[in-house]
Motif scaffolding. Structure first.
Motif, mmCIF file in Angstrom:
data_model
loop_
_atom_site.group_PDB
_atom_site.id
_atom_site.type_symbol
_atom_site.label_atom_id
_atom_site.label_comp_id
_atom_site.label_asym_id
_atom_site.label_seq_id
_atom_site.Cartn_x
_atom_site.Cartn_y
_atom_site.Cartn_z
ATOM 1 N N VAL A 1 -34.970 -24.206 -37.902
ATOM 2 C CA VAL A 1 -34.908 -25.304 -38.605
ATOM 3 C C VAL A 1 -35.342 -26.352 -37.855
ATOM 4 N N ALA A 2 -36.107 -27.423 -38.361
ATOM 5 C CA ALA A 2 -36.605 -28.555 -37.378
ATOM 6 C C ALA A 2 -36.708 -29.767 -38.283
ATOM 7 N N GLY A 3 -36.596 -30.970 -37.844
ATOM 8 C CA GLY A 3 -36.851 -31.988 -38.641
ATOM 9 C C GLY A 3 -36.136 -33.402 -37.866
ATOM 10 N N PHE A 4 -35.719 -34.298 -38.904
ATOM 11 C CA PHE A 4 -35.330 -35.701 -38.444
ATOM 12 C C PHE A 4 -34.358 -36.225 -39.405
ATOM 13 N N THR A 5 -33.488 -36.936 -39.057
ATOM 14 C CA THR A 5 -32.401 -37.357 -39.836
ATOM 15 C C THR A 5 -32.661 -38.949 -40.422
ATOM 16 N N THR A 6 -32.093 -39.374 -41.526
ATOM 17 C CA THR A 6 -32.239 -40.662 -42.079
ATOM 18 C C THR A 6 -30.887 -41.623 -41.529
ATOM 19 N N LYS A 7 -31.026 -42.595 -42.196
ATOM 20 C CA LYS A 7 -29.914 -43.362 -41.975
ATOM 21 C C LYS A 7 -28.772 -43.366 -43.315
ATOM 22 N N ILE A 8 -29.199 -42.631 -44.077
ATOM 23 C CA ILE A 8 -28.375 -42.589 -45.255
ATOM 24 C C ILE A 8 -27.217 -41.611 -45.143
ATOM 25 N N GLY A 9 -26.107 -42.085 -45.749
ATOM 26 C CA GLY A 9 -24.810 -41.397 -45.871
ATOM 27 C C GLY A 9 -24.182 -41.917 -44.588
ATOM 28 N N GLY A 10 -23.178 -41.094 -44.146
ATOM 29 C CA GLY A 10 -22.491 -41.279 -42.621
ATOM 30 C C GLY A 10 -21.560 -42.240 -42.898
ATOM 31 N N PHE A 11 -20.616 -42.438 -41.942
ATOM 32 C CA PHE A 11 -19.329 -43.177 -41.679
ATOM 33 C C PHE A 11 -19.582 -44.409 -40.837
ATOM 34 N N SER A 12 -20.467 -44.665 -40.276
ATOM 35 C CA SER A 12 -20.542 -45.876 -39.608
ATOM 36 C C SER A 12 -20.466 -47.154 -40.235
ATOM 37 N N GLU A 13 -20.207 -48.252 -39.572
ATOM 38 C CA GLU A 13 -20.175 -49.557 -40.175
ATOM 39 C C GLU A 13 -20.737 -50.522 -39.534
ATOM 40 N N VAL B 1 -19.356 -41.362 -35.124
ATOM 41 C CA VAL B 1 -20.456 -40.574 -34.692
ATOM 42 C C VAL B 1 -20.158 -39.297 -34.762
ATOM 43 N N HIS B 2 -18.830 -38.914 -34.100
ATOM 44 C CA HIS B 2 -18.410 -37.541 -34.439
ATOM 45 C C HIS B 2 -18.475 -37.042 -35.833
ATOM 46 N N GLN B 3 -17.983 -37.728 -36.724
ATOM 47 C CA GLN B 3 -17.763 -37.214 -38.188
ATOM 48 C C GLN B 3 -19.444 -37.258 -38.705
ATOM 49 N N ASN B 4 -20.150 -38.224 -38.173
ATOM 50 C CA ASN B 4 -21.643 -38.052 -38.676
ATOM 51 C C ASN B 4 -22.379 -36.898 -38.120
ATOM 52 N N ARG B 5 -22.043 -36.659 -36.837
ATOM 53 C CA ARG B 5 -22.620 -35.395 -36.356
ATOM 54 C C ARG B 5 -22.033 -34.016 -37.085
ATOM 55 N N ARG B 6 -20.989 -34.035 -37.202
ATOM 56 C CA ARG B 6 -20.205 -32.842 -37.942
ATOM 57 C C ARG B 6 -21.056 -32.732 -39.381
ATOM 58 N N ARG B 7 -21.308 -33.978 -40.214
ATOM 59 C CA ARG B 7 -21.818 -33.682 -41.518
ATOM 60 C C ARG B 7 -23.306 -32.912 -41.306
ATOM 61 N N ILE B 8 -23.855 -33.390 -40.243
ATOM 62 C CA ILE B 8 -25.420 -32.925 -39.924
ATOM 63 C C ILE B 8 -25.470 -31.553 -39.615
ATOM 64 N N GLY B 9 -24.373 -31.068 -38.894
ATOM 65 C CA GLY B 9 -24.181 -29.714 -38.315
ATOM 66 C C GLY B 9 -23.828 -29.164 -39.640
ATOM 67 N N GLU B 10 -23.210 -29.212 -40.654
ATOM 68 C CA GLU B 10 -22.856 -28.736 -41.927
ATOM 69 C C GLU B 10 -24.017 -28.564 -42.555
ATOM 70 N N ILE B 11 -24.953 -29.679 -42.738
ATOM 71 C CA ILE B 11 -26.034 -29.688 -43.500
ATOM 72 C C ILE B 11 -27.014 -28.482 -42.937
ATOM 73 N N LEU B 12 -26.943 -28.573 -41.664
ATOM 74 C CA LEU B 12 -28.156 -27.660 -40.818
ATOM 75 C C LEU B 12 -27.479 -26.217 -40.846
ATOM 76 N N ASP B 13 -26.283 -26.057 -40.992
ATOM 77 C CA ASP B 13 -25.787 -24.774 -40.442
ATOM 78 C C ASP B 13 -25.658 -24.564 -39.115
ATOM 79 N N PHE B 14 -25.657 -25.546 -38.373
ATOM 80 C CA PHE B 14 -25.655 -25.406 -36.909
ATOM 81 C C PHE B 14 -24.173 -26.154 -36.484
ATOM 82 N N PRO B 15 -23.291 -25.790 -36.068
ATOM 83 C CA PRO B 15 -22.038 -26.140 -35.902
ATOM 84 C C PRO B 15 -22.151 -26.971 -34.539
ATOM 85 N N LEU B 16 -21.485 -28.094 -34.232
ATOM 86 C CA LEU B 16 -21.731 -28.836 -33.279
ATOM 87 C C LEU B 16 -21.649 -28.124 -31.772
#
Ligand code: ZN
Length: 273
Positions: A26-38, A57-72
């Motif tokens: 799995v290789a790629g790049f995230t966007t700024k869409i979604g997430g919890f930051s204000e 930031v932790h919540q955002n990272r967890r979300r990406i971990g779930e999408i990629l199936d790579f836990p933090l």
């Protein structure tokens, strides 16, 4: 060229051509869409060092971990300092810098690994993300190339390190140049242009002057030519067409957002079979 970075969710773009070579990659790049930051980090800020709320930031990272199936617990993060050193990531490094910036791999803009089940990550808001994959050897790497890393030739350092330390031929290395600020939006001064000239690549192809002491610079093309000079085959280099400043709906941009903004993340990992 077809855009190499394709969305799999609104939050994540991946290099699908590489995944066709290895379904565990799995290789790629995230966007700024979604997430919890204000505001001013609104959306999916993945940088711990920008004074966003750390829980977000932790919540955002967890979300990406779930999408990629790579836990933090499998991530590796580095303290990026615009230098050109390359570090080999080993099993003892897995988990560094995931929750706490102070715990990141120290002063490192380029790293690679032979480990499976480990996700290399780095953070961006205009600089050039470089991705490296040697499919015959299952070796993966990332490098962060702003103008300083570019003129210090971090791209060449990665190729030379993989050749020397891992015995990988440069012709066996695939490289992808990810979303960054393009020459349409990247204005630099004489200090940067002098550093580009000093690279010995014949600078004029890479910039044009717009007014006295002001230039538009093409960092992606500079990195591509450094890679070609290092022996990477042109057909093995993928280059995005995304500009982080132009694509305001998709990306944070340090320049466009006047220095206070979130960070996207580059990532690469090979799952355990
Ligand atoms: Zn642009």
């Amino acid at each position: 060229m077809k855009e190499p970075f394709q969305p799999i969710t609104p939050e994540v773009l991946t290099i699908d051509q590489w995944q066709q070579l290895n379904s565990l990659l799995v290789a790629g790049f995230t966007t700024k869409i979604g997430g919890f930051s204000e505001r001013p980090f609104t959306g999916l800020n993945l940088g711990l060092h920008v004074h966003d709320k750390i829980d977000h930031v932790h919540q955002n990272r967890r979300r990406i971990g779930e999408i990629l199936d790579f836990p933090l617990s499998t991530w590796v993060c580095a303290d990026q300092v615009h230098d050109a050193k390359i570090v080999k990531v080993e099993s003892k490094d897995i988990g560094k810098g995931v929750y706490d910036y102070e715990n990141s791999i120290e002063s490192t803009d380029g790293f690679y690994t032979l480990e499976r089940g480990c996700l290399l990550t780095s953070c961006y808001a205009d600089c050039v993300p470089l991705f490296f994959f040697a499919p015959k050897h299952n070796v993966i790497g990332l490098a962060h190339a702003g103008w300083k890393g570019t003129v210090k030739k971090i791209a060449e350092n990665m190729i030379k390190t993989l050749q020397k330390n891992e015995h990988i031929d440069s012709t066996d290395i695939l490289v992808a140049i990810g979303p960054s600020i393009q020459n349409c939006c990247y204005t630099v001064d004489d200090i940067v242009i002098q550093a580009v000239r000093n690279m010995g690549l014949g600078g004029e192809h890479y910039y044009y002057q717009t007014s006295p002491g002001q230039y538009q610079l093409n960092l992606a093309r500079l990195n591509k030519d450094v890679l070609l000079k290092s022996g990477v085959i042109e057909e093995n280099i993928l280059t995005t067409s995304y500009c982080t400043s132009c694509a305001e709906q998709l990306f944070f941009s340090h320049r466009r957002d006047k220095g206070t903004t979130g960070r996207m993340m580059s990532f690469i990992g090979i799952r355990e079979a």
